[in-house]
Scaffold this active site. Sequence first.
Site, PDB file in Angstrom:
ATOM      1  N   GLU A  59      -0.055  -7.765   8.336  1.00 41.79           N
ATOM      2  CA  GLU A  59      -0.203  -6.309   8.418  1.00 41.79           C
ATOM      3  C   GLU A  59       0.908  -5.580   7.684  1.00 41.79           C
ATOM      4  OE1 GLU A  59      -2.909  -4.381   9.966  1.00 41.79           O
ATOM      5  OE2 GLU A  59      -3.616  -6.337   9.315  1.00 41.79           O
TER       6      GLU A  59
ATOM      7  N   ARG B 231      -0.007  -8.371 -21.513  1.00 42.49           N
ATOM      8  CA  ARG B 231      -0.711  -8.054 -22.755  1.00 42.49           C
ATOM      9  C   ARG B 231       0.057  -7.060 -23.633  1.00 42.49           C
ATOM     10  NH1 ARG B 231      -3.301  -3.426 -22.874  1.00 42.49           N
ATOM     11  NH2 ARG B 231      -4.875  -3.996 -24.395  1.00 42.49           N
TER      12      ARG B 231
ATOM     13  N   PRO C 162       0.814  -1.222   0.000  1.00 43.21           N
ATOM     14  CA  PRO C 162       0.000   0.000   0.000  1.00 43.21           C
ATOM     15  C   PRO C 162       0.849   1.275   0.000  1.00 43.21           C
ATOM     16  CG  PRO C 162      -0.801  -1.549   1.661  1.00 43.21           C
ATOM     17  CD  PRO C 162       0.507  -2.073   1.160  1.00 43.21           C
TER      18      PRO C 162
ATOM     19  N   ASP D 164      -4.625   1.039 -27.837  1.00 41.48           N
ATOM     20  CA  ASP D 164      -4.881   1.633 -26.524  1.00 41.48           C
ATOM     21  C   ASP D 164      -4.712   3.143 -26.569  1.00 41.48           C
ATOM     22  OD1 ASP D 164      -5.092  -0.947 -25.791  1.00 41.48           O
ATOM     23  OD2 ASP D 164      -3.303  -0.992 -24.533  1.00 41.48           O
TER      24      ASP D 164
HETATM   25  C1  9D3 Z   1      -2.438  -1.351   9.430  1.00 42.42           C
HETATM   26  C2  9D3 Z   1      -2.623  -0.525   8.255  1.00 42.42           C
HETATM   27  N1  9D3 Z   1      -2.872  -1.241   7.004  1.00 42.42           N
HETATM   28  C3  9D3 Z   1      -2.610  -0.339   5.862  1.00 42.42           C
HETATM   29  C4  9D3 Z   1      -3.841   0.362   5.436  1.00 42.42           C
HETATM   30  C5  9D3 Z   1      -1.999  -2.405   6.913  1.00 42.42           C
HETATM   31  C6  9D3 Z   1      -2.125  -3.225   5.702  1.00 42.42           C
HETATM   32  C7  9D3 Z   1      -3.347  -3.440   5.081  1.00 42.42           C
HETATM   33  C8  9D3 Z   1      -3.436  -4.263   3.968  1.00 42.42           C
HETATM   34  C9  9D3 Z   1      -1.000  -3.830   5.172  1.00 42.42           C
HETATM   35  C10 9D3 Z   1      -1.102  -4.645   4.051  1.00 42.42           C
HETATM   36  C11 9D3 Z   1      -2.332  -4.876   3.477  1.00 42.42           C
HETATM   37  C12 9D3 Z   1      -2.432  -5.766   2.304  1.00 42.42           C
HETATM   38  N2  9D3 Z   1      -2.394  -5.032   1.037  1.00 42.42           N
HETATM   39  C13 9D3 Z   1      -1.370  -5.149   0.202  1.00 42.42           C
HETATM   40  O1  9D3 Z   1      -0.439  -5.872   0.487  1.00 42.42           O
HETATM   41  C14 9D3 Z   1      -1.371  -4.376  -1.028  1.00 42.42           C
HETATM   42  C15 9D3 Z   1      -2.291  -3.406  -1.540  1.00 42.42           C
HETATM   43  C16 9D3 Z   1      -3.528  -2.881  -1.030  1.00 42.42           C
HETATM   44  O2  9D3 Z   1      -4.041  -3.241   0.042  1.00 42.42           O
HETATM   45  N3  9D3 Z   1      -4.177  -1.935  -1.793  1.00 42.42           N
HETATM   46  C17 9D3 Z   1      -3.696  -1.502  -2.986  1.00 42.42           C
HETATM   47  N4  9D3 Z   1      -2.549  -1.942  -3.492  1.00 42.42           N
HETATM   48  C18 9D3 Z   1      -1.872  -2.893  -2.769  1.00 42.42           C
HETATM   49  S1  9D3 Z   1      -0.417  -3.567  -3.230  1.00 42.42           S
HETATM   50  C19 9D3 Z   1      -0.321  -4.520  -1.898  1.00 42.42           C
END
Ligand code: 9D3
Length: 254
Positions: free
Chosen positions: A117, A155, A90, A170
């Site tokens: 997490e 792709r 994230p 595209d």
């Molecule tokens: C405790 C706070 N959280 C962040 C908002 C922790 C957390 C939540 C979800 C840590 C990792 C995740 C799992 N998500 C991913 O690994 C992830 C992700 C996403 O949740 N949204 C958009 N892109 C991605 S890329 C990897």
Amino acid sequence: MQIDVLTLFPQMFAEPFNIGIFKRAVENGLVSLRTHDIRDFTHDKHNVADDYPYGGGSGMVMKPEPIFEAVESVKDEIKNGDVPVILLSPQGRLFNQSIARELSNHENLILICGHYEGVDERVSSHLATDEISIGDYVLTGGEIPAMVVIDSVVRLIPGVLGSEDSPLDDSHAHGLLEYPQYTRSAEYRGMPVPEVLLSGNHAQIAKWRREQIIRRTLERRPDLLDKADLSGEEKKYAEKLMTNRSRLNSDREP
Ligand code: 9D3
């Protein structure tokens, strides 16, 4: 292109990439996808891949050792010093078509899917060369984001799409939304196909489609219009729509 995915859930990748365009690309030797279970790179008897966070706090953190060792093992096999090592997280830069294009130029990709997490920071600071997010919403892990990246990159590899569906198309709308499409019947449940599309007048059809592209983009994704390079005629039409909009304060056709 060879793609190596490091994940705690390799089964998630089995079905989606054994279908359709992707399957054909694998059969034609254009792409190869391998998954590696991060748990296989643990050394304890219970194959523990996560641990409590230093400093306390809720949730578990993925341990660095199995991830470092999995990446090193893949790198030893592929012998490509130039391979991007991408952590899906994230905290990453927001994925888009231009990143997909850039990644599609590499012979190898290594993708690391986080879970729990989060992932020990040393993975992003000292192992990954890139960190990617697919958008501002919370998922349970990096697997689906990895699939999004793989789908959009594969792709773009020459030969993966049939010639009738070239990725060059595209850009025909220059990063704008597409015009509305219709197929038979000319009227369905009282909903007609726009008259102009039945007219056979190709110049008028082309003009209508260009106008629809601008109208829709202005309505739904004005952020795209700001970045687009419009022709003089298209700019005039966009300006006409905007002046009419503010004058009429309405979404209706001027
Ligand atoms: C405790 C706070 N959280 C962040 C908002 C922790 C957390 C939540 C979800 C840590 C990792 C995740 C799992 N998500 C991913 O690994 C992830 C992700 C996403 O949740 N949204 C958009 N892109 C991605 S890329 C990897």
